[in-house]
Design a protein around this motif. Structure first.
Motif, short mmCIF file in Angstrom:
data_model
loop_
_atom_site.label_atom_id
_atom_site.label_comp_id
_atom_site.label_asym_id
_atom_site.label_seq_id
_atom_site.Cartn_x
_atom_site.Cartn_y
_atom_site.Cartn_z
N TYR A 154 0.82 -1.21 0.00
CA TYR A 154 0.00 0.00 0.00
C TYR A 154 0.85 1.27 0.00
O TYR A 154 0.70 2.13 -0.87
N ALA A 155 1.77 1.36 0.93
CA ALA A 155 2.55 2.59 1.09
C ALA A 155 3.39 2.87 -0.16
O ALA A 155 3.41 4.00 -0.66
N ALA A 156 4.04 1.83 -0.65
CA ALA A 156 4.91 2.01 -1.82
C ALA A 156 4.10 2.42 -3.05
O ALA A 156 4.50 3.33 -3.79
N LEU A 157 2.95 1.77 -3.23
CA LEU A 157 2.11 2.10 -4.39
C LEU A 157 1.57 3.52 -4.29
O LEU A 157 1.56 4.27 -5.26
N LYS A 158 1.15 3.87 -3.08
CA LYS A 158 0.63 5.22 -2.85
C LYS A 158 1.69 6.27 -3.16
O LYS A 158 1.42 7.28 -3.83
N ALA A 159 2.90 6.03 -2.68
CA ALA A 159 3.99 6.99 -2.89
C ALA A 159 4.28 7.14 -4.37
O ALA A 159 4.43 8.26 -4.88
N GLU A 160 4.31 6.01 -5.05
CA GLU A 160 4.60 6.03 -6.48
C GLU A 160 3.49 6.77 -7.24
O GLU A 160 3.76 7.57 -8.12
N LEU A 161 2.24 6.48 -6.86
CA LEU A 161 1.11 7.11 -7.54
C LEU A 161 1.08 8.62 -7.31
O LEU A 161 0.77 9.38 -8.21
N SER A 162 1.46 9.03 -6.10
CA SER A 162 1.42 10.49 -5.87
C SER A 162 2.57 11.16 -6.61
O SER A 162 2.45 12.31 -7.03
N ARG A 163 3.65 10.43 -6.80
CA ARG A 163 4.76 10.97 -7.58
C ARG A 163 4.33 11.19 -9.04
O ARG A 163 4.81 12.10 -9.71
N PHE A 164 3.42 10.35 -9.52
CA PHE A 164 2.98 10.43 -10.92
C PHE A 164 1.79 11.35 -11.13
O PHE A 164 1.39 11.59 -12.27
N GLU A 165 1.21 11.81 -10.05
CA GLU A 165 -0.01 12.62 -10.13
C GLU A 165 0.14 13.77 -11.14
O GLU A 165 1.06 14.58 -11.03
N GLY A 166 -0.76 13.83 -12.09
CA GLY A 166 -0.75 14.94 -13.04
C GLY A 166 0.42 14.93 -14.01
O GLY A 166 0.77 15.95 -14.58
N LYS A 167 1.06 13.75 -14.17
CA LYS A 167 2.21 13.68 -15.06
C LYS A 167 2.06 12.51 -16.02
O LYS A 167 1.29 11.58 -15.75
N ALA A 168 2.78 12.56 -17.09
CA ALA A 168 2.79 11.44 -18.02
C ALA A 168 4.19 11.29 -18.60
O ALA A 168 5.03 12.19 -18.48
N GLU A 169 4.42 10.11 -19.20
CA GLU A 169 5.74 9.86 -19.79
C GLU A 169 5.75 10.23 -21.28
O GLU A 169 4.78 9.99 -21.99
N TYR A 170 6.84 10.81 -21.72
CA TYR A 170 7.02 11.14 -23.14
C TYR A 170 8.38 10.64 -23.59
O TYR A 170 9.31 10.53 -22.79
N SER A 171 8.47 10.33 -24.87
CA SER A 171 9.74 9.93 -25.42
C SER A 171 10.25 11.05 -26.32
O SER A 171 9.52 11.57 -27.15
N VAL A 172 11.50 11.45 -26.12
CA VAL A 172 12.10 12.48 -26.96
C VAL A 172 13.30 11.88 -27.68
O VAL A 172 14.20 11.33 -27.04
N GLN A 173 13.27 11.94 -29.00
CA GLN A 173 14.38 11.42 -29.80
C GLN A 173 14.88 12.54 -30.70
O GLN A 173 14.11 13.13 -31.43
N ILE A 174 16.16 12.86 -30.61
CA ILE A 174 16.71 13.91 -31.46
C ILE A 174 17.77 13.32 -32.39
O ILE A 174 18.67 12.60 -31.96
N PHE A 175 17.61 13.61 -33.67
CA PHE A 175 18.49 13.05 -34.71
C PHE A 175 19.28 14.15 -35.37
O PHE A 175 18.85 15.31 -35.39
N TYR A 176 20.41 13.79 -35.97
CA TYR A 176 21.11 14.77 -36.82
C TYR A 176 21.40 14.14 -38.17
O TYR A 176 21.43 12.93 -38.31
N GLU A 177 21.58 15.02 -39.14
CA GLU A 177 21.92 14.55 -40.48
C GLU A 177 23.36 14.91 -40.76
O GLU A 177 23.72 16.07 -40.87
N GLN A 178 24.16 13.87 -40.86
CA GLN A 178 25.59 14.02 -41.02
C GLN A 178 25.97 15.00 -42.13
O GLN A 178 26.75 15.92 -41.91
#
Lengths: 261, 184
Positions: free
Chosen positions: A105-129
């Motif tokens: 319970y405690a661990a899940l609660k802590a993790e969930l409050s850490r995620f509150e109002g947030k989401a994961e995104y992936s950022v990929q940056i490329f260059y052209e030689q």
């Protein structure tokens, strides 16, 4: 079904207590419902403790999409969740799931409050030689002069000079790129709550295959900061020879960590 | 720039779904070495070998493969009781109506047959029995504009095999020994 060989397929854990049954089907058409412990909810479907194997790649893909759909749906309806990896089955019935929620319970609660109002995104940056090499030549009159000298000298000698010039340009590109990587990463961190450098090479659409990836991050971002991050990435994307992929939102798959669970 | 979530970003999700997300304590979860059975097919198709090995899926298979390779790579596939008489590294070319290119390999002469075995690929490059041979003769032929000795083995079906090895005369003798033991 005998309790001894029952299982529950897990989709996500929500940060509130909601008894519900979903109209939308889960993996392989399963009936999705919730198991509640106090103000925590696990989204599950009932299955046997012997996991099924998908009949071929297409079906496996279908199942994965169904898993994603349920996780996304729960996020949409109930806010940020703790997502489970695809194919996670807990041995036992609803009671076991509820016990598991209670134990952690405690661990899940802590993790969930850490995620509150947030989401994961992936950022990929490329260059052209090629574009960057051109830029380096333009900015560096010495190298430009060397390149011009190449015409009009014997082929063998020209070859050697050309190789040396190429190497010099490659070194300059390398220096430029590592400088940009550090700068971009720092600016992305400023907009994010938490950032992970991804180690594995991502699978990218065809149009990106010729480009070189030099920044690859999983970012946990507050909903209110997504626009800011998007604008930053726009500015980065405008730079000649650089292009950005910005993907999400995902449930915070890369950031879940419950030590010992 | 707005974040994208569409079909071409599905692969970005796959990495997350299959390798990340909450994982349960081992005694609660049913998986094979960290990868749930349900996802095996897909993982097997998509993941790189490294990842597979990390998860241990292929460890069993890999071990068997290696054992098999060890056992089979060590030696040449001689039949039981078969005795090797000669062995040489050289080139060979078949003449079956049209010319084929020279290929290289170890050529073995045993008391039962003559064959070439590719250790790397573990397959026969060619293999024939003395009964199939009509004649063996040495021929002077041009190779890269130079004349050299080649061993020509003519088969009953009118096709031929040309061999070129270092000690070509000794090798011819070895082949003749096998052939003569069959003529009796």
């Amino acid at each position: 079904m005998n309790r001894n060989n029952e299982g529950r397929y897990l989709y996500s854990v929500l940060n509130r207590g909601i008894e519900a049954e979903f109209a939308e089907a889960g993996v392989n058409g399963a009936r999705v419902y919730t198991v509640v412990y106090r103000d925590l909810t696990a989204v599950v479907h009932a299955c046997s403790d012997r996991p099924e194997t998908a009949d071929g790649e297409d079906e496996a893909m279908e199942w994965i999409l169904e898993h994603i759909r349920v996780v996304d749906l729960t996020t949409e309806k109930f806010g940020t969740v703790v997502p489970f990896a695809f194919g996670t089955i807990i041995k036992g019935d609803d009671e076991v799931v509820s016990e598991w929620l209670g134990e952690n319970y405690a661990a899940l609660k802590a993790e969930l409050s850490r995620f509150e109002g947030k989401a994961e995104y992936s950022v990929q940056i490329f260059y052209e030689q090629e574009l960057l090499s051109g830029e380096i030549l333009k900015k560096n009159p010495g190298l430009q002069a060397q390149k011009e000298k190449l015409t009009g000298i014997p082929r063998g000698t020209a070859y050697l000079f050309e190789r040396r010039l190429e190497q010099k340009i490659a070194e300059e590109t390398e220096a430029l790129i590592s400088g940009l990587a550090a700068e971009y990463e720092a600016r992305i961190r400023d907009c994010s709550d938490s950032v992970h450098s991804e180690e594995k090479k991502p699978r990218v659409p065809e149009e990106y295959k010729q480009k070189k990836l030099f920044v690859f991050l999983a970012c946990l971002v507050q909903d209110s900061k997504v626009q800011e991050l998007g604008e930053l990435l726009d500015r980065i994307n405008e730079r000649e020879g650089i292009c950005v992929r910005f993907i999400g939102p995902f449930a915070p798959y890369s950031f879940v960590s419950l030590e010992g669970i | 720039m707005l974040p994208q979530r569409d079909t071409c970003t599905l692969v970005d999700l796959l990495d997350r779904l299959l390798e990340k997300g909450l994982v349960l304590r081992a005694d609660l979860i049913i998986t094979i070495a960290g990868v749930p059975l349900i996802g095996l097919n897909l993982v097997a198709t998509l993941a790189e070998m490294e990842t597979m090995l990390k998860y241990g899926i292929f460890e069993g298979l890999d071990k068997t493969t290696r054992e098999w390779a060890l056992e089979h790579n060590q030696g040449i596939p001689f039949m039981e009781g078969e005795k090797a008489l000669d062995k040489a590294y050289g080139s060979y070319r078949f003449d079956r109506g049209k010319k084929t290119a020279w290929k290289y390999g170890y050529i073995y002469v045993t008391d039962r047959r003559i064959f070439s075995w590719d250790k790397g690929l573990r397959r026969f490059l060619f293999e024939f029995r003395p009964e199939e041979v009509k004649a063996v003769k040495m021929e002077k032929r041009l190779y890269n504009e130079k004349e050299r000795d080649e061993l020509c083995i003519q088969f009953q079906d009118e096709t031929s095999l040309f061999l070129h090895v270092e000690r070509i005369r000794d090798f011819k003798k070895s082949i003749e020994t096998v052939l003569s033991s069959f003529e009796v």
